[in-house]
Enzyme design. Sequence first.
Site, PDB file in Angstrom:
ATOM      1  N   TYR A  92       0.816  -1.219   0.000  1.00 20.95           N
ATOM      2  CA  TYR A  92       0.000   0.000   0.000  1.00 20.95           C
ATOM      3  C   TYR A  92       0.851   1.272   0.000  1.00 20.95           C
ATOM      4  CZ  TYR A  92      -3.613  -3.406   1.205  1.00 20.95           C
ATOM      5  OH  TYR A  92      -4.451  -4.488   1.199  1.00 20.95           O
ATOM      6  N   TYR A 466     -11.277  -1.555   0.594  1.00 19.39           N
ATOM      7  CA  TYR A 466     -11.194  -1.212   2.026  1.00 19.39           C
ATOM      8  C   TYR A 466      -9.945  -0.406   2.355  1.00 19.39           C
ATOM      9  CZ  TYR A 466      -7.582  -4.229   4.274  1.00 19.39           C
ATOM     10  OH  TYR A 466      -6.412  -4.784   4.723  1.00 19.39           O
ATOM     11  N   ARG A 467      -9.043  -0.292   1.416  1.00 20.90           N
ATOM     12  CA  ARG A 467      -7.733   0.289   1.702  1.00 20.90           C
ATOM     13  C   ARG A 467      -7.001   0.319   0.377  1.00 20.90           C
ATOM     14  NH1 ARG A 467      -3.891  -3.328   5.670  1.00 20.90           N
ATOM     15  NH2 ARG A 467      -2.171  -1.884   5.922  1.00 20.90           N
TER      16      ARG A 467
END
Lengths: 520, 145
Positions: A92, A466-467
């Site tokens: 991420y 979600y992310r």
Amino acid sequence: MNKPLPQGINLEQFNGAIAEIIKIIGDEFVFTDDIKELRSYRDPYNTTRDEDFAPSAAVAPKTLEQIQQILAVVNQYKIPVWTISTGKNFAYGGAAPRKPGYIVLDLKRMNRIIEVNEKHGYAVVEPGVSYYDLYNYIQEKGYKLWIDCAAPAWGGIVGNTSDHGAGYTPYGDHLLMQCGMQVVLADGTVVETGVAGDSKASSLYKYGQGPWVDGLFTQSNFGVITRMGIWLMPEPPGYTPFMVTLPHEQDLELITDLAQPLKLNMVIPNAATTVDLLWEAAMSHTKAQYYTGKGPMPDSARKKLGADLGLGVWNFYAAVYGPPPIMKNNMDLIRDTFSKIPGAEFHYDDTRKGTPGWDYRVELMRGKPNMTEFSLLNWVGGGGHINFSPISAVDGKDSYRQFDMIRKRAHEFGFDYIGEFLVGWRDQHHIFMLMFDRMNAEEKKRAHDLFDVLIDDAANHGYGEYRTHLSFMDKIADSYGWNDSALLKTQHKIKDELDPNGILSPGKMGIWPKRMRDDS
Amino acid sequence: MKRPLITALIIAGTISLFGCEQTEPSKPIVVEKPTPIVSAPVVQTPKSTARAGRVTYELHCAGCHAAGLGHAATMKLKLARAEDMAVLVQRTDLTSAYISHIVRDGLLEMPPFRPTDINDEELESLAQYMIEQGKAYKQQDTNNE
Ligand SMILES: Cc1cc2nc3c(=O)[nH]c(=O)nc-3n(C[C@H](O)[C@H](O)[C@H](O)COP(=O)(O)OP(=O)(O)OC[C@H]3O[C@@H](n4cnc5c(N)ncnc54)[C@H](O)[C@@H]3O)c2cc1C
């Protein structure tokens, strides 16, 4: 490469700010050398250019007061800081900031374990405490408590929970298990949530009084979390992990529908996983050992791989916990339920022990940190990876549709589908690990394009993520744009109120301060 | 529906399965081999802020680099290089400069480590520790021959 500088700041101003921060925390903990020090604050695995997320500096305070003083300096200069805790947010964005030139506020040195309470089952930790740290501490002290860790042991409680991370024991939903936090606001105000003051219940009751604001400080840029309470599971008297291998692609539908009532009713108490063949295989093998051609691995090679390693096309992991009679009861129910799937096979420690894919899950489902899952980075080699993470219902058709949507696109772009469904209480985190060779520019670009298309596909099917990675935060925020982006507009109002100079992590999850909103 | 063949062990009667993997005290990730006197190197005493090399190794390196299965980098090095290159603390070709460079720069699958993960002093004692371990391993290997 030119020295990356914060937006709208010249070198002289930058040096001025750095000199002031050095006065606060000392030269030793201010890093400005792009080559020697700051490479470790970029994302080595991203899909675009290295310099897209290159910070201008990193600063590492040790105390709350130092954070307050640093914030006062950057407020004055209007320099953005990007907060990280253990800073291992790989897939991420790692430790890197959303835009080049930010100063990374690295809280790794704030690593005190403030309290572990065995009787009530909780810990209070600072941001720099990693899963390894907390686990080792509990082992040393002999407390009968388990932690719940994400797959990478070097991540930590505060950072992972801040980004809505998940683990694999019954305490796998980390934000659900968070209780009370201390936050520094952009203006230096320190806020503590939970029950007021020194109450014995301050790490036991989440909601204090009035609106519950803790969530506002997660996946956000409204404050700097400096302390967090996290509930810990008492060590149960017994633990039986198991795996069910499933021979067909369509079995995803069956296992999900059958698992759903077991999860909802807590017969399976932990965060279970339905893992695809390649993810499992990558724990001990690389793609090249079975297929050296271009593009996704063909079915013939997949079949051989599955047969050689004794794996299913899907592999469902879960565990039961407690005194043996309870485990037996639940296990009987689980076995009877999943036995309805033709060809499903149950596996336990007696036959799987020693297989890396099994061993690390057995550890994770009882909160023992390890690093085995990083073997995924070996699959194609070259380490590049980025996670596409949509949420699905615990529903067979929904899961299969989502899998099929991603798999088709992945194959179209020449990549393997490597994925797992993390089966929560009522939802599933579907994690598609997009692996690519980070030394291959063409492949990187293709991975980027695939990710971009997947966000559109998901939005068209009504799925939300979600992310996400730094590169796609704006786009994913847009995909939550219902009612003329009312949600993002609300977040922006809060941002403007709490951080008028826009110094805290601008762009996190698409939330920008006013002065950067137009050109973001 | 035909009742499928399930290869599950029937739980009743296999109670011993329960309680497997109960929490045992944390074992050191690296099995330390005794250092033979002849090759005992001078151990640099880290300053008070620096953790000893072994602690740094176990916290930041062993997860991926320890011997045995389930360690990503060991698996990779074995395939990409050779069996006897797979475990870093069993090698004698690593220099302090090389270790420091890779730790700070990363290499393919491995990300770089921040100075707040491992500071320069800790990096130095980490490198010393790894080199010592390699020598000790080699020595023991030779003794066993
Ligand atoms: C192979 C692999 C497996 C993975 N498995 C999992 C998994 O099982 N579960 C999972 O959840 N993730 C997983 N991840 C994703 C990620 O690596 C982990 O979530 C990791 O724990 C995040 O890093 P960290 O804990 O060091 O958090 P950090 O990097 O410190 O923080 C993450 C983000 O939270 C915010 N933040 C951090 N600290 C603060 C603070 N003090 N105040 C305000 N905001 C803050 C920042 O935006 C930061 O970027 C995996 C990644 C890979 C590559």
